[in-house]
Each structure stands twice: as C-alpha cells, then as structure tokens.
Design an enzyme around this catalytic site. Structure first.
Site, PDB file in Angstrom:
ATOM      1  N   ASP A 194      37.565  58.150  90.820  1.00  0.00           N
ATOM      2  CA  ASP A 194      36.581  58.800  89.947  1.00  0.00           C
ATOM      3  C   ASP A 194      35.510  57.782  89.589  1.00  0.00           C
ATOM      4  O   ASP A 194      35.694  56.946  88.704  1.00  0.00           O
ATOM      5  CB  ASP A 194      37.253  59.345  88.687  1.00  0.00           C
ATOM      6  N   HIS A 199      32.130  56.044  82.762  1.00  0.00           N
ATOM      7  CA  HIS A 199      33.318  55.276  82.419  1.00  0.00           C
ATOM      8  C   HIS A 199      33.169  53.780  82.681  1.00  0.00           C
ATOM      9  O   HIS A 199      34.133  53.028  82.498  1.00  0.00           O
ATOM     10  CB  HIS A 199      34.516  55.824  83.195  1.00  0.00           C
ATOM     11  N   ILE A 214      33.483  55.483  78.074  1.00  0.00           N
ATOM     12  CA  ILE A 214      34.711  56.110  77.591  1.00  0.00           C
ATOM     13  C   ILE A 214      35.764  56.124  78.699  1.00  0.00           C
ATOM     14  O   ILE A 214      35.443  55.999  79.881  1.00  0.00           O
ATOM     15  CB  ILE A 214      34.449  57.547  77.092  1.00  0.00           C
ATOM     16  N   GLY A 217      39.195  61.199  81.029  1.00  0.00           N
ATOM     17  CA  GLY A 217      40.151  62.133  80.457  1.00  0.00           C
ATOM     18  C   GLY A 217      41.424  62.208  81.272  1.00  0.00           C
ATOM     19  O   GLY A 217      42.524  62.328  80.729  1.00  0.00           O
TER      20      GLY A 217
END
Length: 291
Positions: A194, A199, A214, A217
């Site tokens: 990903d 991120h 961040i 998820g």
C-alpha cells in the site's frame, strides 16, 4: 460528477493472477508488529511469535489476504476503474470485511477477480465497495470487501447503502490488551504493497488534513486480528472464519492501541482505541467470527 455510479457498477470485473510466498507473509507479520509483543518476556524467541515469523513453522494470519499479491487490487489501482476519477487526497478507508473460505497457504498462486460491488451516496461523501474474490485450483480462498470514503463526492441523490453500525457490546470486556505502534510502523507496513503517500509523506498528509502521516487502517486491522487470535483463539489462525470492522478514527505511528474483546462461543466483538488520545475510538463495529 467524477463518480458515475451506473458506469462503475456495470464495468467488467478485472481478473488477474496473484502470487505470494513465505517472505511476503513474514514481511506482513512484521508490519503488524509480530515479534514485538509487550506482554511476553522475549518476543524475538517466543514460540508463539515465531509461528508468524519462522518459515519452518509459519502460519498465515487471515488478514494477510488484504495484501496478498502486493495488495491486489489495492485502493489506488481500483480508483482508476471505469466511472471513477477522484483526488487521492480525498480518499479514506472507511471499513473492511473479510471472509475466509479455507486457510491461506504460506505460498500460493491464485486468480483474483476485482469489481465495484457498491456505490453509495452519503451526502458529504461517496462510498465505494471494492470486492476481491480469490480462488486457486482447489477452489475459493477468500472474499475481501473494502469500503472507501471519498470526501466531497456525495450529494447526487443516490442510494445511501446499508448501515454498518452495531449496538455497543454489553458489560465489561472479557479481555483487554495493549499493543504499541512503532514510530516506523507505517513505513514498514507499506512495503507489503500500500503505497498511498498519506502514510509516509508529511506534506501529502497535511494536504489531506492531517498533522502528520497516519497509520494504514489495514495495519490497525491486522494488529487487532492478531491480538484476538493470540488472546482468545489459542494462537490458531485457522479458527477465524470472517472479520469485519469500521474505521472510526486514525492512528498515528508511535501511539498505543487498547484492544477490548467481548467473546461469545462463535464470535468476538472488538473495540479499539488510541490510549494517548483519551481512548479515542479507531476501530468500531468490529466482529471476528470463529470456531
């Protein structure tokens, strides 16, 4: 409108071959914190951790399905499907559900069929349901649904779609564990496929409205499933049948996750929060079904 719901739903599925090996599995497990449990004296040599990391005894956590084949189809590539044209900075992963048809082997080759299974109008956002069905020569392996929120793309009067909200669990949790998130966790996890700059890139994160990059998820998703398997299922990954969650908030690398579990004979309800931010919820409406 950048999203043409009818066109997206009518688009032909994309089918392709994916493959993975034990190194991919080990990298994924490291990316979700295997070998770093704070509740065991020496996680690097703990047999319970080595079953996630040592090829001679390797088992595959079912959430690996979200990155097998380098995360195919991946949120970014799926957002280029017919009928969809959006700004990546407006994209958030809203939820994830996974059904495991049989245990995932440590190495394999399979066919992945990807399609848009739903397009919903939430008013201030659009929600896409990206479905991936994976099978090998022996039959179905897993089905993945990713719910993707695209901020600012709703309001065309379309179907609002089903609600994923559940009634809160009753009573005190049967088990609570805490899992620290490494400061470099997102940088490690993204090596499993990903590559969203949200991120990793501080400037991109600011454009997207966050003070800093961040955590994925799906990294929180994997950390949580591993905690449930280790705490309540005797470390046996083959007992997991399905796993669904709603991403209720963000996690920043370096924080600590508090994972609360309410167990029934065939399922476990889970709630996850960020300890350092006054138990701010990060995963909600979370259910692991198991034997």
């Amino acid at each position: 409108m950048p999203i043409d719901a009818a066109k997206a739903l009518a688009a032909e599925p994309r089918t392709g071959e994916i493959s993975w090996n034990s190194k991919d599995v080990q990298l994924y497990h490291l990316g979700i914190g295997a070998g770093a449990r704070p509740d065991t004296p020496d996680p690097v040599t703990d047999p319970d951790e080595l079953r996630y990391l040592l090829e001679s005894r390797l088992q595959v956590l079912p959430s690996f399905a979200t990155v097998a084949g380098a995360g195919s189809p991946g949120v970014i590539s799926s957002l280029s499907m017919p009928g969809i044209e959006v700004d990546l900075a407006r994209v958030l992963h809203g939820g994830q559900s996974l059904v495991i048809h049989r245990p995932i082997p440590a190495r394999g080759t399979a066919t992945a069929t990807n399609r848009i299974a739903g397009v919903y109008d939430k008013g201030k956002a659009a929600v896409l349901v990206l479905r991936t069905e994976v099978a090998d020569t022996e039959g179905p392996l897993w089905t993945n649904d990713s719910q993707i929120f695209i901020r600012g793309e709703g309001g065309w009067g379309g179907d609002r779609g089903p609600s994923a909200r559940l009634d809160p669990p009753v009573g005190d949790p049967d088990r609570t564990v805490e899992r620290p998130v490494r400061a470099d966790q997102a940088l490690l996890y993204r090596l499993s496929g990903d590559w969203n700059p949200l991120h990793a890139d501080p400037e991109f994160a600011k454009v997207a409205g966050f003070e800093r990059p961040i955590l994925h998820g799906l990294c929180t998703y994997g950390i949580t499933l591993k905690a449930v398997v280790d705490a309540l299922l005797g470390g046996d990954v083959t007992r997991v049948r399905s796993y669904a969650t709603r991403f209720a908030g963000v996690v920043y690398p370096g924080e600590t996750l508090r994972i609360r579990m309410w167990r029934t004979p065939r399922s476990t309800r889970v709630a996850v929060s960020a300890v350092e931010r006054d138990d701010t919820p990060v995963l909600a409406d979370t259910v692991v079904e198991h034997t």
